[in-house]
Design an enzyme around this catalytic site. Structure first.
Site, PDB file in Angstrom:
ATOM      1  N   GLY A  16       0.825  -1.214   0.000  1.00 55.02           N
ATOM      2  CA  GLY A  16       0.000   0.000   0.000  1.00 55.02           C
ATOM      3  C   GLY A  16       0.858   1.261   0.000  1.00 55.02           C
ATOM      4  O   GLY A  16       1.979   1.271   0.527  1.00 55.02           O
ATOM      5  N   ASP A  42      -5.761 -11.852   4.911  1.00 49.67           N
ATOM      6  CA  ASP A  42      -6.813 -11.266   4.067  1.00 49.67           C
ATOM      7  C   ASP A  42      -7.809 -10.621   5.023  1.00 49.67           C
ATOM      8  O   ASP A  42      -8.467 -11.319   5.798  1.00 49.67           O
ATOM      9  CB  ASP A  42      -7.475 -12.367   3.227  1.00 49.67           C
ATOM     10  CG  ASP A  42      -8.594 -11.821   2.357  1.00 49.67           C
ATOM     11  OD1 ASP A  42      -8.961 -10.635   2.520  1.00 49.67           O
ATOM     12  OD2 ASP A  42      -9.106 -12.588   1.525  1.00 49.67           O
ATOM     13  N   THR A 107     -10.988   9.392   5.102  1.00 52.77           N
ATOM     14  CA  THR A 107     -10.756  10.290   3.962  1.00 52.77           C
ATOM     15  C   THR A 107     -11.560  11.585   4.034  1.00 52.77           C
ATOM     16  O   THR A 107     -12.652  11.621   4.633  1.00 52.77           O
ATOM     17  CB  THR A 107     -11.129   9.547   2.658  1.00 52.77           C
ATOM     18  OG1 THR A 107     -11.124  10.449   1.569  1.00 52.77           O
ATOM     19  CG2 THR A 107     -12.522   8.917   2.744  1.00 52.77           C
ATOM     20  N   TYR A 131     -17.557   5.456  -2.529  1.00 55.11           N
ATOM     21  CA  TYR A 131     -16.308   5.376  -1.751  1.00 55.11           C
ATOM     22  C   TYR A 131     -16.449   6.168  -0.438  1.00 55.11           C
ATOM     23  O   TYR A 131     -16.188   5.647   0.654  1.00 55.11           O
ATOM     24  CB  TYR A 131     -15.143   5.913  -2.578  1.00 55.11           C
ATOM     25  CG  TYR A 131     -13.855   6.092  -1.806  1.00 55.11           C
ATOM     26  CD1 TYR A 131     -13.110   4.989  -1.389  1.00 55.11           C
ATOM     27  CD2 TYR A 131     -13.385   7.369  -1.477  1.00 55.11           C
ATOM     28  CE1 TYR A 131     -11.924   5.159  -0.669  1.00 55.11           C
ATOM     29  CE2 TYR A 131     -12.211   7.541  -0.767  1.00 55.11           C
ATOM     30  CZ  TYR A 131     -11.488   6.435  -0.364  1.00 55.11           C
ATOM     31  OH  TYR A 131     -10.330   6.607   0.348  1.00 55.11           O
ATOM     32  N   LYS A 135     -16.524   4.737   3.389  1.00 53.10           N
ATOM     33  CA  LYS A 135     -15.515   5.116   4.399  1.00 53.10           C
ATOM     34  C   LYS A 135     -16.204   5.715   5.636  1.00 53.10           C
ATOM     35  O   LYS A 135     -15.791   5.456   6.770  1.00 53.10           O
ATOM     36  CB  LYS A 135     -14.514   6.121   3.813  1.00 53.10           C
ATOM     37  CG  LYS A 135     -13.620   5.587   2.711  1.00 53.10           C
ATOM     38  CD  LYS A 135     -12.639   4.512   3.137  1.00 53.10           C
ATOM     39  CE  LYS A 135     -11.568   5.002   4.075  1.00 53.10           C
ATOM     40  NZ  LYS A 135     -10.567   3.933   4.369  1.00 53.10           N
ATOM     41  N   TRP A 157      -5.876  13.328  -0.428  1.00 51.37           N
ATOM     42  CA  TRP A 157      -5.015  13.556  -1.595  1.00 51.37           C
ATOM     43  C   TRP A 157      -3.593  13.012  -1.374  1.00 51.37           C
ATOM     44  O   TRP A 157      -2.607  13.739  -1.432  1.00 51.37           O
ATOM     45  CB  TRP A 157      -4.948  15.049  -1.915  1.00 51.37           C
ATOM     46  CG  TRP A 157      -6.241  15.696  -2.294  1.00 51.37           C
ATOM     47  CD1 TRP A 157      -7.500  15.332  -1.943  1.00 51.37           C
ATOM     48  CD2 TRP A 157      -6.392  16.861  -3.125  1.00 51.37           C
ATOM     49  NE1 TRP A 157      -8.422  16.184  -2.490  1.00 51.37           N
ATOM     50  CE2 TRP A 157      -7.772  17.139  -3.222  1.00 51.37           C
ATOM     51  CE3 TRP A 157      -5.491  17.705  -3.778  1.00 51.37           C
ATOM     52  CZ2 TRP A 157      -8.271  18.215  -3.948  1.00 51.37           C
ATOM     53  CZ3 TRP A 157      -5.990  18.784  -4.496  1.00 51.37           C
ATOM     54  CH2 TRP A 157      -7.359  19.020  -4.584  1.00 51.37           C
TER      55      TRP A 157
HETATM   56  N1  LIG Z   1      -4.907   7.448  -1.628  1.00 52.15           N
HETATM   57  C1  LIG Z   1      -5.548   8.531  -1.161  1.00 52.15           C
HETATM   58  O1  LIG Z   1      -5.540   9.616  -1.787  1.00 52.15           O
HETATM   59  C2  LIG Z   1      -6.280   8.468   0.153  1.00 52.15           C
HETATM   60  C3  LIG Z   1      -6.910   9.618   0.582  1.00 52.15           C
HETATM   61  C4  LIG Z   1      -7.604   9.574   1.773  1.00 52.15           C
HETATM   62  C5  LIG Z   1      -7.654   8.415   2.521  1.00 52.15           C
HETATM   63  N2  LIG Z   1      -7.044   7.298   2.074  1.00 52.15           N
HETATM   64  C6  LIG Z   1      -7.163   6.085   2.890  1.00 52.15           C
HETATM   65  O2  LIG Z   1      -5.883   5.710   3.356  1.00 52.15           O
HETATM   66  C7  LIG Z   1      -5.796   4.282   3.451  1.00 52.15           C
HETATM   67  C8  LIG Z   1      -4.601   3.785   2.671  1.00 52.15           C
HETATM   68  O3  LIG Z   1      -4.751   4.212   1.325  1.00 52.15           O
HETATM   69  P1  LIG Z   1      -3.644   3.902   0.218  1.00 52.15           P
HETATM   70  O4  LIG Z   1      -3.805   4.925  -0.842  1.00 52.15           O
HETATM   71  O5  LIG Z   1      -2.327   3.676   0.869  1.00 52.15           O
HETATM   72  O6  LIG Z   1      -4.196   2.518  -0.342  1.00 52.15           O
HETATM   73  P2  LIG Z   1      -3.542   1.572  -1.457  1.00 52.15           P
HETATM   74  O7  LIG Z   1      -2.230   2.081  -1.921  1.00 52.15           O
HETATM   75  O8  LIG Z   1      -4.620   1.303  -2.456  1.00 52.15           O
HETATM   76  O9  LIG Z   1      -3.261   0.250  -0.624  1.00 52.15           O
HETATM   77  C9  LIG Z   1      -4.304  -0.532  -0.132  1.00 52.15           C
HETATM   78  C10 LIG Z   1      -3.677  -1.731   0.513  1.00 52.15           C
HETATM   79  O10 LIG Z   1      -4.716  -2.572   0.973  1.00 52.15           O
HETATM   80  C11 LIG Z   1      -4.390  -3.914   0.609  1.00 52.15           C
HETATM   81  N3  LIG Z   1      -5.596  -4.712   0.552  1.00 52.15           N
HETATM   82  C12 LIG Z   1      -6.696  -4.525  -0.200  1.00 52.15           C
HETATM   83  N4  LIG Z   1      -7.590  -5.507   0.039  1.00 52.15           N
HETATM   84  C13 LIG Z   1      -7.035  -6.326   0.961  1.00 52.15           C
HETATM   85  C14 LIG Z   1      -7.458  -7.509   1.615  1.00 52.15           C
HETATM   86  N5  LIG Z   1      -8.660  -8.064   1.359  1.00 52.15           N
HETATM   87  N6  LIG Z   1      -6.649  -8.073   2.534  1.00 52.15           N
HETATM   88  C15 LIG Z   1      -5.448  -7.541   2.821  1.00 52.15           C
HETATM   89  N7  LIG Z   1      -4.972  -6.427   2.215  1.00 52.15           N
HETATM   90  C16 LIG Z   1      -5.767  -5.841   1.310  1.00 52.15           C
HETATM   91  C17 LIG Z   1      -3.749  -3.748  -0.756  1.00 52.15           C
HETATM   92  O11 LIG Z   1      -3.069  -4.916  -1.129  1.00 52.15           O
HETATM   93  P3  LIG Z   1      -2.787  -5.231  -2.695  1.00 52.15           P
HETATM   94  O12 LIG Z   1      -1.627  -4.373  -3.085  1.00 52.15           O
HETATM   95  O13 LIG Z   1      -2.480  -6.685  -2.705  1.00 52.15           O
HETATM   96  O14 LIG Z   1      -4.039  -4.888  -3.449  1.00 52.15           O
HETATM   97  C18 LIG Z   1      -2.824  -2.576  -0.450  1.00 52.15           C
HETATM   98  O15 LIG Z   1      -1.664  -2.997   0.225  1.00 52.15           O
HETATM   99  C19 LIG Z   1      -7.140   3.752   2.949  1.00 52.15           C
HETATM  100  O16 LIG Z   1      -7.969   3.520   4.050  1.00 52.15           O
HETATM  101  C20 LIG Z   1      -7.702   4.906   2.127  1.00 52.15           C
HETATM  102  O17 LIG Z   1      -9.118   4.878   2.094  1.00 52.15           O
HETATM  103  C21 LIG Z   1      -6.340   7.295   0.910  1.00 52.15           C
END
Ligand SMILES: NC(=O)c1ccc[n+]([C@@H]2O[C@H](COP(=O)([O-])OP(=O)(O)OC[C@H]3O[C@@H](n4cnc5c(N)ncnc54)[C@H](OP(=O)(O)O)[C@@H]3O)[C@@H](O)[C@H]2O)c1
Length: 291
Positions: A16, A42, A107, A131, A135, A157
């Protein structure tokens, strides 16, 4: 809590965007980070998490997993609600049974963007996308449980090393296009993943619990973020502003979702650095671009 020597389980820590930054930050803070992949646990199968916890006995459980594809969520609401709504309270319960803290990320998209001033932790969620609603569902489930050691951090972001993100995509596009257009009527606070990770450590050191907003300081539009990154990277590309109406997406995004960071500052005594400084570190440091 004492971070030094703590055993920290990080779901989503292997692949992630935020999880990888957390792994690094906790290691650097003297903890022993256990980055977990979906093969290790998982999260849709809480038994697999429980087995891992029983075997490894961590001092802290962090959930950096989630269903993060904002537009795809409109077509896959069941998966989005399972990962973002149902899973977090189940994980929090596993942590509470072991009397260890639980950290979860939410988020800015839980807000509809109708406000004109930064959103505080006291503003009611009112999301306008699957989404965001999923959340908000996860947050509600966690808050309803009322566990004393659950920390929910809303971020916005996100960009940084380790996985593709908006800034990386724009810089890739700027390599092959002389002109790009990006929306300038959605305003938010960019968050550099390593800064979010370091500041998560700071919150835990203060035994913070409940709901917190965290991002880099300042705000901009997606156009402002893209244009600044392209200029920092010295790309030969012009980034022009367009309205959201000229770039329709499946999911509705908030026009304004700047997060108020004052609760974080009151709790830690720290002010996150400006997003421009963090972006510079990403573009010039992590990606090795620019002058
Ligand atoms: N990105 C943004 O702009 C943003 C903004 C606000 C809040 N957030 C929040 O911050 C958090 C982290 O976001 P991120 O951007 O770092 O997410 P990300 O890069 O999409 O990573 C998600 C992680 O979750 C893992 N995952 C998904 N399904 C799974 C399962 N069933 N069992 C175990 N692992 C699983 C994925 O593994 P795989 O690689 O194998 O798929 C990946 O390691 C999330 O809660 C997101 O909602 C993100």
């Amino acid at each position: 809590m004492r971070i030094q020597d703590a055993r920290v389980a990080i779901l989503g820590g292997r692949t992630g965007l935020l999880g990888q930054a957390l792994t690094k930050a906790f290691d650097q803070a003297g903890a022993q980070a256990f980055p977990l992949s979906r093969q290790d646990c998982d999260v849709l199968d809480p038994m697999s998490v429980e087995v891992w916890l029983d075997k490894n006995d961590p001092d802290l459980l962090i959930n950096a997993t989630g269903y993060t594809q904002v537009d795809l969520a409109e077509d896959e609401p069941e998966m989005a609600f399972a990962l973002n709504g149902t899973v977090p309270p189940l994980l929090a319960t596993l942590a509470a049974r072991r009397a260890i803290p639980f950290v979860h990320y939410s988020t800015d998209f839980v807000f509809n963007g109708l406000k004109k001033t930064p959103y505080t932790e006291y503003d009611e969620p009112c999301a306008s996308s699957v989404y965001g609603i999923s959340k908000a569902d996860g947050e509600r489930g966690l808050l309803k449980l009322g566990y004393k050691r659950t920390l929910i951090i809303r971020i916005s972001w996100l960009f940084g090393p380790g996985r593709t993100n908006f800034v990386k995509k724009i810089l890739g596009l700027a390599d092959v296009h002389k002109k790009l257009t990006v929306v300038n009527d959605q305003i938010g606070s960019p968050s550099y993943a390593p800064d979010i990770a370091d500041n998560t450590v700071k919150l835990l050191e203060k035994d913070a619990a409940g709901l917190f907003h965290l991002a880099n300081s300042g705000h901009t539009s997606w156009h402002g973020l893209a244009n600044t990154a392209v200029m920092m990277a010295n790309k030969n590309c012009i980034v022009s502003p367009i309205p959201t109406t000229a770039y329709p997406t499946k999911a509705t995004r908030p026009h304004y979702s700047v997060l108020d960071l004052s609760k974080f500052t009151r709790t830690t005594g720290l002010t996150p650095r400006p997003w421009e400084d963090a972006l510079k570190q990403y573009v010039m440091g992590d990606l090795g671009l620019g002058a």
